[in-house]
Design a protein around this motif. Structure first.
Motif, PDB file in Angstrom:
ATOM      1  N   LEU A  71       0.836  -1.185   0.000  1.00 31.45           N
ATOM      2  CA  LEU A  71       0.000   0.000   0.000  1.00 31.45           C
ATOM      3  C   LEU A  71       0.878   1.245   0.000  1.00 31.45           C
ATOM      4  O   LEU A  71       1.770   1.381   0.833  1.00 31.45           O
ATOM      5  N   LYS A  72       0.627   2.150  -0.918  1.00 33.17           N
ATOM      6  CA  LYS A  72       1.394   3.393  -1.044  1.00 33.17           C
ATOM      7  C   LYS A  72       0.719   4.481  -0.210  1.00 33.17           C
ATOM      8  O   LYS A  72      -0.071   5.284  -0.704  1.00 33.17           O
ATOM      9  N   VAL A  73       1.008   4.501   1.085  1.00 33.43           N
ATOM     10  CA  VAL A  73       0.345   5.384   2.041  1.00 33.43           C
ATOM     11  C   VAL A  73       0.559   6.849   1.703  1.00 33.43           C
ATOM     12  O   VAL A  73      -0.389   7.650   1.728  1.00 33.43           O
ATOM     13  N   LYS A  74       1.776   7.248   1.368  1.00 35.71           N
ATOM     14  CA  LYS A  74       2.040   8.665   1.064  1.00 35.71           C
ATOM     15  C   LYS A  74       1.258   9.131  -0.153  1.00 35.71           C
ATOM     16  O   LYS A  74       0.755  10.247  -0.183  1.00 35.71           O
ATOM     17  N   GLY A  75       1.140   8.280  -1.158  1.00 31.63           N
ATOM     18  CA  GLY A  75       0.351   8.630  -2.333  1.00 31.63           C
ATOM     19  C   GLY A  75      -1.117   8.799  -1.989  1.00 31.63           C
ATOM     20  O   GLY A  75      -1.769   9.720  -2.463  1.00 31.63           O
ATOM     21  N   LEU A  76      -1.639   7.916  -1.140  1.00 28.18           N
ATOM     22  CA  LEU A  76      -3.027   8.011  -0.714  1.00 28.18           C
ATOM     23  C   LEU A  76      -3.263   9.281   0.101  1.00 28.18           C
ATOM     24  O   LEU A  76      -4.258   9.982  -0.102  1.00 28.18           O
ATOM     25  N   GLU A  77      -2.342   9.587   0.999  1.00 33.08           N
ATOM     26  CA  GLU A  77      -2.463  10.820   1.790  1.00 33.08           C
ATOM     27  C   GLU A  77      -2.445  12.051   0.885  1.00 33.08           C
ATOM     28  O   GLU A  77      -3.237  12.977   1.070  1.00 33.08           O
ATOM     29  N   ASN A  78      -1.556  12.071  -0.097  1.00 28.76           N
ATOM     30  CA  ASN A  78      -1.467  13.199  -1.035  1.00 28.76           C
ATOM     31  C   ASN A  78      -2.756  13.333  -1.852  1.00 28.76           C
ATOM     32  O   ASN A  78      -3.280  14.423  -2.027  1.00 28.76           O
ATOM     33  N   PHE A  79      -3.273  12.214  -2.345  1.00 26.22           N
ATOM     34  CA  PHE A  79      -4.515  12.221  -3.123  1.00 26.22           C
ATOM     35  C   PHE A  79      -5.664  12.753  -2.270  1.00 26.22           C
ATOM     36  O   PHE A  79      -6.443  13.596  -2.712  1.00 26.22           O
ATOM     37  N   THR A  80      -5.774  12.257  -1.046  1.00 25.18           N
ATOM     38  CA  THR A  80      -6.838  12.682  -0.137  1.00 25.18           C
ATOM     39  C   THR A  80      -6.759  14.178   0.132  1.00 25.18           C
ATOM     40  O   THR A  80      -7.772  14.882   0.126  1.00 25.18           O
ATOM     41  N   ARG A  81      -5.547  14.681   0.322  1.00 26.71           N
ATOM     42  CA  ARG A  81      -5.345  16.099   0.602  1.00 26.71           C
ATOM     43  C   ARG A  81      -5.638  16.965  -0.631  1.00 26.71           C
ATOM     44  O   ARG A  81      -6.387  17.932  -0.558  1.00 26.71           O
ATOM     45  N   THR A  82      -5.064  16.618  -1.758  1.00 28.16           N
ATOM     46  CA  THR A  82      -5.197  17.471  -2.948  1.00 28.16           C
ATOM     47  C   THR A  82      -6.597  17.458  -3.543  1.00 28.16           C
ATOM     48  O   THR A  82      -6.991  18.411  -4.210  1.00 28.16           O
ATOM     49  N   THR A  83      -7.367  16.409  -3.296  1.00 26.88           N
ATOM     50  CA  THR A  83      -8.731  16.335  -3.827  1.00 26.88           C
ATOM     51  C   THR A  83      -9.788  16.701  -2.785  1.00 26.88           C
ATOM     52  O   THR A  83     -10.983  16.675  -3.094  1.00 26.88           O
ATOM     53  N   ASN A  84      -9.353  17.043  -1.568  1.00 22.09           N
ATOM     54  CA  ASN A  84     -10.286  17.353  -0.478  1.00 22.09           C
ATOM     55  C   ASN A  84     -11.285  16.223  -0.247  1.00 22.09           C
ATOM     56  O   ASN A  84     -12.464  16.451   0.019  1.00 22.09           O
ATOM     57  N   LEU A  85     -10.818  14.993  -0.345  1.00 20.95           N
ATOM     58  CA  LEU A  85     -11.695  13.830  -0.233  1.00 20.95           C
ATOM     59  C   LEU A  85     -12.398  13.761   1.118  1.00 20.95           C
ATOM     60  O   LEU A  85     -13.589  13.441   1.177  1.00 20.95           O
ATOM     61  N   ALA A  86     -11.718  14.099   2.201  1.00 21.79           N
ATOM     62  CA  ALA A  86     -12.326  14.018   3.534  1.00 21.79           C
ATOM     63  C   ALA A  86     -13.533  14.949   3.656  1.00 21.79           C
ATOM     64  O   ALA A  86     -14.530  14.594   4.307  1.00 21.79           O
ATOM     65  N   GLN A  87     -13.482  16.111   3.026  1.00 18.64           N
ATOM     66  CA  GLN A  87     -14.583  17.068   3.112  1.00 18.64           C
ATOM     67  C   GLN A  87     -15.801  16.621   2.295  1.00 18.64           C
ATOM     68  O   GLN A  87     -16.895  17.137   2.477  1.00 18.64           O
ATOM     69  N   ARG A  88     -15.618  15.681   1.430  1.00 13.08           N
ATOM     70  CA  ARG A  88     -16.721  15.211   0.583  1.00 13.08           C
ATOM     71  C   ARG A  88     -17.648  14.254   1.331  1.00 13.08           C
ATOM     72  O   ARG A  88     -18.719  13.925   0.835  1.00 13.08           O
ATOM     73  N   ARG A  89     -17.224  13.804   2.485  1.00 13.34           N
ATOM     74  CA  ARG A  89     -17.979  12.843   3.302  1.00 13.34           C
ATOM     75  C   ARG A  89     -18.363  11.642   2.447  1.00 13.34           C
ATOM     76  O   ARG A  89     -17.503  10.946   1.973  1.00 13.34           O
ATOM     77  N   LEU A  90     -19.629  11.392   2.227  1.00 10.79           N
ATOM     78  CA  LEU A  90     -20.061  10.249   1.421  1.00 10.79           C
ATOM     79  C   LEU A  90     -20.494  10.655   0.014  1.00 10.79           C
ATOM     80  O   LEU A  90     -21.094   9.864  -0.709  1.00 10.79           O
ATOM     81  N   SER A  91     -20.173  11.878  -0.378  1.00  9.20           N
ATOM     82  CA  SER A  91     -20.598  12.391  -1.669  1.00  9.20           C
ATOM     83  C   SER A  91     -19.535  12.149  -2.740  1.00  9.20           C
ATOM     84  O   SER A  91     -18.953  13.078  -3.283  1.00  9.20           O
TER      85      SER A  91
END
Length: 110
Positions: A17-37
Protein backbone atom coordinates in the motif's frame (compact mmCIF):
# COMPACT_ATOMS: atom_id res chain seq x y z
CA UNK A 1 -9.86 26.42 -16.66
CA UNK A 2 -9.13 22.70 -17.00
CA UNK A 3 -9.14 20.48 -13.96
CA UNK A 4 -5.98 18.58 -13.16
CA UNK A 5 -6.04 14.84 -13.33
CA UNK A 6 -4.60 13.29 -10.25
CA UNK A 7 -3.57 9.63 -10.44
CA UNK A 8 -1.14 7.50 -8.46
CA UNK A 9 -0.28 3.90 -7.70
CA UNK A 10 -2.34 2.84 -4.67
CA UNK A 11 -0.96 -0.70 -4.38
CA UNK A 12 2.34 -1.69 -5.96
CA UNK A 13 2.81 -4.77 -8.10
CA UNK A 14 4.29 -6.39 -4.99
CA UNK A 15 1.13 -5.72 -2.96
CA UNK A 16 2.46 -2.79 -0.91
CA UNK A 17 0.00 0.00 0.00
CA UNK A 18 1.39 3.39 -1.04
CA UNK A 19 0.34 5.38 2.04
CA UNK A 20 2.04 8.67 1.06
CA UNK A 21 0.35 8.63 -2.33
CA UNK A 22 -3.03 8.01 -0.71
CA UNK A 23 -2.46 10.82 1.79
CA UNK A 24 -1.47 13.20 -1.04
CA UNK A 25 -4.52 12.22 -3.12
CA UNK A 26 -6.84 12.68 -0.14
CA UNK A 27 -5.35 16.10 0.60
CA UNK A 28 -5.20 17.47 -2.95
CA UNK A 29 -8.73 16.34 -3.83
CA UNK A 30 -10.29 17.35 -0.48
CA UNK A 31 -11.69 13.83 -0.23
CA UNK A 32 -12.33 14.02 3.53
CA UNK A 33 -14.58 17.07 3.11
CA UNK A 34 -16.72 15.21 0.58
CA UNK A 35 -17.98 12.84 3.30
CA UNK A 36 -20.06 10.25 1.42
CA UNK A 37 -20.60 12.39 -1.67
CA UNK A 38 -18.36 10.52 -4.10
CA UNK A 39 -18.40 7.44 -6.30
CA UNK A 40 -15.78 4.77 -6.93
CA UNK A 41 -15.50 2.90 -10.23
CA UNK A 42 -13.08 0.02 -10.77
CA UNK A 43 -12.39 -2.05 -13.83
CA UNK A 44 -11.07 -5.59 -13.90
CA UNK A 45 -10.36 -7.93 -16.75
CA UNK A 46 -7.62 -9.76 -18.60
CA UNK A 47 -4.29 -8.16 -19.41
CA UNK A 48 -4.18 -5.93 -22.52
CA UNK A 49 -7.97 -5.79 -22.86
CA UNK A 50 -8.22 -1.98 -22.86
CA UNK A 51 -9.07 -1.29 -19.21
CA UNK A 52 -6.81 1.77 -18.87
CA UNK A 53 -7.91 3.13 -22.24
CA UNK A 54 -11.59 2.81 -21.30
CA UNK A 55 -11.07 4.60 -17.97
CA UNK A 56 -9.07 7.38 -19.65
CA UNK A 57 -11.81 7.93 -22.25
CA UNK A 58 -14.75 7.81 -19.81
CA UNK A 59 -13.27 9.65 -16.82
CA UNK A 60 -10.47 11.71 -18.43
CA UNK A 61 -7.88 10.05 -16.21
CA UNK A 62 -4.25 9.72 -17.23
CA UNK A 63 -3.50 6.05 -16.59
CA UNK A 64 -0.58 4.71 -18.61
CA UNK A 65 -1.71 2.74 -21.67
CA UNK A 66 -0.10 0.10 -23.81
CA UNK A 67 1.59 1.27 -27.00
CA UNK A 68 -0.14 -0.68 -29.77
CA UNK A 69 3.02 -0.59 -31.88
CA UNK A 70 5.17 -2.02 -29.07
CA UNK A 71 3.22 -5.25 -28.85
CA UNK A 72 1.02 -6.60 -26.12
CA UNK A 73 2.32 -6.86 -22.59
CA UNK A 74 1.60 -5.85 -19.05
CA UNK A 75 1.42 -2.11 -18.45
CA UNK A 76 -0.60 -1.74 -15.23
CA UNK A 77 0.94 -3.30 -12.16
CA UNK A 78 -0.95 -3.38 -8.88
CA UNK A 79 -3.81 -0.90 -8.50
CA UNK A 80 -3.84 2.71 -9.67
CA UNK A 81 -6.29 5.34 -8.52
CA UNK A 82 -7.28 8.54 -10.29
CA UNK A 83 -9.64 11.46 -10.05
CA UNK A 84 -12.36 11.61 -12.70
CA UNK A 85 -12.50 15.00 -14.42
CA UNK A 86 -15.70 16.98 -14.92
CA UNK A 87 -17.96 14.40 -13.27
CA UNK A 88 -20.46 14.90 -10.46
CA UNK A 89 -20.49 13.50 -7.91
CA UNK A 90 -16.73 13.40 -7.42
CA UNK A 91 -15.57 10.11 -8.95
CA UNK A 92 -12.56 7.97 -8.19
CA UNK A 93 -11.49 5.59 -10.96
CA UNK A 94 -9.41 2.52 -10.13
CA UNK A 95 -7.32 0.72 -12.73
CA UNK A 96 -6.47 -2.84 -11.75
CA UNK A 97 -3.70 -5.11 -13.00
CA UNK A 98 -4.81 -7.72 -15.53
CA UNK A 99 -6.68 -10.57 -13.89
CA UNK A 100 -4.77 -13.23 -15.80
CA UNK A 101 -1.31 -11.99 -14.69
CA UNK A 102 0.34 -13.68 -17.65
CA UNK A 103 3.45 -11.46 -17.35
CA UNK A 104 3.93 -12.46 -13.71
CA UNK A 105 3.47 -16.17 -14.18
CA UNK A 106 0.69 -18.13 -12.60
CA UNK A 107 0.96 -19.88 -9.29
CA UNK A 108 -0.62 -23.28 -9.63
CA UNK A 109 -2.32 -24.93 -6.70
CA UNK A 110 -2.61 -28.70 -6.90
Amino acid sequence: MAEDCCSFQLISGDGVLKVKGLENFTRTTNLAQRRLSYAVVAIIGPQSSGKSTLLNKLFRTDFWMMDAHGGRGQTTQGIWMGKGIGIEPFTIAMDVEGSDSSERGQVQIN
